[in-house]
Write a protein that holds these residues in place. Structure first.
Motif, PDB file in Angstrom:
ATOM      1  N   LEU A   1       1.008  -1.310   0.336  1.00 23.23           N
ATOM      2  CA  LEU A   1       0.480  -0.021   0.053  1.00 23.23           C
ATOM      3  C   LEU A   1       0.642   1.337   0.370  1.00 23.23           C
ATOM      4  CD1 LEU A   1      -1.839  -1.048   3.025  1.00 23.23           C
ATOM      5  CD2 LEU A   1      -2.750  -1.514   0.390  1.00 23.23           C
TER       6      LEU A   1
ATOM      7  N   LYS B   1     -11.850   2.429   5.879  1.00 22.63           N
ATOM      8  CA  LYS B   1     -11.647   3.768   4.900  1.00 22.63           C
ATOM      9  C   LYS B   1      -9.965   3.765   4.343  1.00 22.63           C
ATOM     10  CE  LYS B   1     -15.487   5.119   6.972  1.00 22.63           C
ATOM     11  NZ  LYS B   1     -16.320   6.430   7.520  1.00 22.63           N
TER      12      LYS B   1
ATOM     13  N   ILE C   1      -7.536   1.882   4.246  1.00 22.49           N
ATOM     14  CA  ILE C   1      -6.880   1.109   3.156  1.00 22.49           C
ATOM     15  C   ILE C   1      -7.385   1.369   2.138  1.00 22.49           C
ATOM     16  CG2 ILE C   1      -7.338  -1.222   2.627  1.00 22.49           C
ATOM     17  CD1 ILE C   1      -6.663  -1.968   5.969  1.00 22.49           C
ATOM     18  N   GLY C   2      -8.895   1.997   2.554  1.00 20.22           N
ATOM     19  CA  GLY C   2      -9.665   1.686   0.435  1.00 20.22           C
ATOM     20  C   GLY C   2      -8.880   3.206   0.426  1.00 20.22           C
ATOM     21  N   LEU C   3      -8.255   4.224   0.583  1.00 15.73           N
ATOM     22  CA  LEU C   3      -7.443   5.522   0.054  1.00 15.73           C
ATOM     23  C   LEU C   3      -6.449   5.417  -0.115  1.00 15.73           C
ATOM     24  CD1 LEU C   3      -7.390   8.725   0.881  1.00 15.73           C
ATOM     25  CD2 LEU C   3      -5.438   7.983   1.011  1.00 15.73           C
TER      26      LEU C   3
ATOM     27  N   LEU D   1      -6.061   2.262  -0.993  1.00 20.67           N
ATOM     28  CA  LEU D   1      -5.912   1.425  -2.798  1.00 20.67           C
ATOM     29  C   LEU D   1      -6.339   2.282  -3.490  1.00 20.67           C
ATOM     30  CD1 LEU D   1      -7.772  -2.128  -1.435  1.00 20.67           C
ATOM     31  CD2 LEU D   1      -5.532  -2.155  -1.792  1.00 20.67           C
ATOM     32  N   ALA D   2      -7.515   2.946  -3.471  1.00 20.85           N
ATOM     33  CA  ALA D   2      -7.572   4.172  -4.568  1.00 20.85           C
ATOM     34  C   ALA D   2      -6.337   4.363  -4.913  1.00 20.85           C
ATOM     35  CB  ALA D   2      -8.330   5.387  -4.472  1.00 20.85           C
TER      36      ALA D   2
ATOM     37  N   ARG E   1      -3.248   3.397  -5.258  1.00 14.49           N
ATOM     38  CA  ARG E   1      -1.823   2.531  -5.630  1.00 14.49           C
ATOM     39  C   ARG E   1      -2.739   2.476  -7.073  1.00 14.49           C
ATOM     40  NH1 ARG E   1       1.579  -1.320  -4.645  1.00 14.49           N
ATOM     41  NH2 ARG E   1       1.935  -2.470  -6.946  1.00 14.49           N
ATOM     42  N   HIS E   2      -4.481   1.878  -7.892  1.00 12.71           N
ATOM     43  CA  HIS E   2      -4.737   2.038  -8.391  1.00 12.71           C
ATOM     44  C   HIS E   2      -4.575   3.694  -9.792  1.00 12.71           C
ATOM     45  CE1 HIS E   2      -7.722   1.457 -11.694  1.00 12.71           C
ATOM     46  NE2 HIS E   2      -8.528   3.055 -11.863  1.00 12.71           N
ATOM     47  N   LEU E   3      -4.215   4.237  -9.198  1.00 11.69           N
ATOM     48  CA  LEU E   3      -4.764   6.065  -9.466  1.00 11.69           C
ATOM     49  C   LEU E   3      -3.030   6.167 -10.300  1.00 11.69           C
ATOM     50  CD1 LEU E   3      -6.567   8.211  -7.344  1.00 11.69           C
ATOM     51  CD2 LEU E   3      -6.823   8.177  -9.905  1.00 11.69           C
TER      52      LEU E   3
ATOM     53  N   ASP F   1      -0.899   3.118 -10.630  1.00  7.61           N
ATOM     54  CA  ASP F   1      -1.440   1.803 -11.308  1.00  7.61           C
ATOM     55  C   ASP F   1      -1.911   2.792 -13.218  1.00  7.61           C
ATOM     56  OD1 ASP F   1       0.023   0.670  -9.363  1.00  7.61           O
ATOM     57  OD2 ASP F   1      -1.367  -1.087  -9.192  1.00  7.61           O
TER      58      ASP F   1
ATOM     59  N   VAL G   1      -7.200  14.297  -7.336  1.00  8.95           N
ATOM     60  CA  VAL G   1      -8.005  13.369  -6.941  1.00  8.95           C
ATOM     61  C   VAL G   1      -8.675  12.820  -5.898  1.00  8.95           C
ATOM     62  CG1 VAL G   1      -9.406  10.954  -7.882  1.00  8.95           C
ATOM     63  CG2 VAL G   1      -7.876  11.994  -9.859  1.00  8.95           C
ATOM     64  N   LEU G   2      -7.664  12.297  -4.851  1.00 10.26           N
ATOM     65  CA  LEU G   2      -8.709  11.860  -3.805  1.00 10.26           C
ATOM     66  C   LEU G   2      -9.075  13.310  -2.999  1.00 10.26           C
ATOM     67  CD1 LEU G   2      -5.371   9.846  -2.155  1.00 10.26           C
ATOM     68  CD2 LEU G   2      -7.080   9.495  -2.991  1.00 10.26           C
TER      69      LEU G   2
END
Lengths: 325, 325
Positions: free
Chosen positions: A50, A100, A102-104, A106-107, A109-111, A113, A124-125
């Motif tokens: 993460l 929550k 962790i949710g951020l 992971l988001a 990480r996606h962004l 990636d 974005v966040l």
């Protein structure tokens, strides 16, 4: 020369909790086009895959009104299902992670990636969390604070969370800083001839502000800017409000005083805001540094707004090149 | 030659849900030293930094009694806080992750980071979840199923979850298989001269069993073992109980019949268990393959135990080298 609203921006430099409180106050007082919050990324690290940005997230959560004041970090209304299961199943348990939060991560990480820079990710966040004040990392390139201690060299989070700041600090290194550049918005602000001023938030000078100053060009730009540079003390009555600033000053054999903090900013500091309780120290600063005295302990949101108002007014009273008296 | 309890082990080869059901039944009937469950890892992937092993986890959760029968994947009593927050903040949303499931992936990441192999990681997770039956990956080296479709080459989870198996399959590739080796416990079982038998669970032959067979040495070992090799049909009445097995057979222009499944195992298959509804197909198998007929649809836990009992009895009836009739 005033080129309009956009041109009269304040730039806040900050770390985590203490800095985030003043950033919150500033964001309440200033419009989104009047403030840029530049945040330390030296504490960032990858944990269990993460990508974690403690200071950026503290500032973001705080400005979103979603920080956890009871913990002093993390999210409000947090749950711990993933973390508890991870612990139960043999995972690392030294760094707590709420669901929550962790949710951020992971988001993010996606962004990442998808090819975004850290600046773009934070945009974005912030947008998704309803924060309109721009919050940017000091750099989009990785800078990693390494703490040289009597127990060896520790990555920042090992020192700060893993060892709870117990080892004595000998020196602090910002790995990667020499090759990093200020993030685009920070660089633009550093080059802006028409800023209202820089406010160094009440953050740890060694761990939160020094990493920002370690990026090539930042000190030079601060020494050349025609905007006032003002710092707000992180020390009150010889103690840090939070964190190891006082302890590190002692370990580095420096006096635990606001003047030692100001000395870190030698060469570009125009003003320093002391806490009321330290008013008697006003005369102990160099003549080049104008001193203000305020209530700097921020407990309520009103405290944050009041200190922000005071810092802004203090900056506006300073005319660079004019006599400090 | 019977070298004792340890020597009369059954080896189950399986994929996800269907295979896990029979593995559950076998684990109820056989002691932990009488069963080794070898699981497909071709579906494994790293998602947002999390190391995800769908089939291993389905088997683990199922044997732990903590699978989610409503969803058909993931954990029982699951919450979705992290995932919902990730979605809200701009993260990838094609692959759902429950909080407890994330906890397991983070624990696996930590165990990987500490230098453990996938086999060793699964041992820790199984122990923590109270599962005593050994569950091992087919290999500790990465093998990644790539699906060549009419919409191009897709990583398995893109095909299976992202595209919901809609693209027509042209061919299936197991990237990395040529350089992979069976995991230590699987290799030991393949070399064990005194096994009770191999049971190929009712799993997708193309996506769950073929990856296991693609590891160099596995087919050869199965063709040489003196233990009976028996498969349980994943097809009932011309349809797969779950998943795209029937669809893939059609796309590869093969008859959607249990005989097509058995043909995948040509060269080492000693027995095949048909579902009752397909009893009339008993005569359609090659003479080398003994055919059993059972109730293969597993709805209740009793169904799983009954099929496990039947499969074990079927294996025990088969004498290798003896006439199949």
């Amino acid at each position: 020369m005033n080129t309009g609203r956009q041109g009269r921006r304040f730039v806040a430099l900050c770390g985590g909790v203490g800095g985030a409180k003043l950033a919150f106050g500033l964001a309440r007082v200033l419009g989104p086009d009047q403030l840029l919050v530049v945040v330390n990324t030296g504490d960032d690290f990858e944990h269990l895959g993460l990508p974690i940005c403690p200071d950026l997230d503290t500032v973001l959560y705080t400005l979103a009104g979603q920080n956890n004041p009871a913990l002093g970090w993390g999210r409000a209304d947090e749950s711990w299902t993933a973390y508890k299961e991870m612990q139960r199943l043999g995972g690392a348990d030294w760094f707590q992670l709420g669901d929550k939060d962790i949710g951020l991560h992971l988001a993010r990480r996606h962004l990442f990636d998808s090819g975004k820079t850290l600046s773009a990710v934070m945009k974005v966040l912030a947008e998704r969390l309803g924060v309109t004040t721009p919050i940017v990392p000091m750099s989009d390139e990785p800078v990693r604070t390494m703490v040289h201690t009597d127990q060896g060299k520790l990555a920042f989070q090992e020192y700060f969370v893993g060892h709870k700041c117990a080892p004595a600090v000998r020196a602090i290194e910002f790995a990667g800083a020499a090759n990093a550049t200020p993030s685009p918005d920070f660089a633009a602000a550093l080059g802006d001839p028409d800023l209202a001023g820089f406010i160094i938030c009440p953050s740890n000078p060694f761990l939160s502000i020094d990493p920002i100053l370690a990026i090539p060009g930042v000190r030079h730009a601060l020494s050349r800017t025609n905007a006032p540079v003002v710092a707000v003390t992180p020390l009150i009555g010889g103690q840090a409000v939070k964190g190891p600033a006082a302890k590190i000053l002692q370990e580095l054999e420096l006096p635990v005083t606001p003047m030692s903090v100001a000395a870190r900013y030698d060469g570009f500091l125009d003003g320093f805001i002391l806490d009321r309780r330290d008013a008697e120290l006003s005369g102990a600063f160099p003549a080049s540094v104008r001193v203000g005295v305020e209530q700097t302990l921020m407990v309520s949101d009103d405290d944050k707004t009041a200190l922000a108002d005071a810092a802004i007014a203090f900056v506006r009273r300073i005319r660079k090149g004019a006599s400090p008296s």
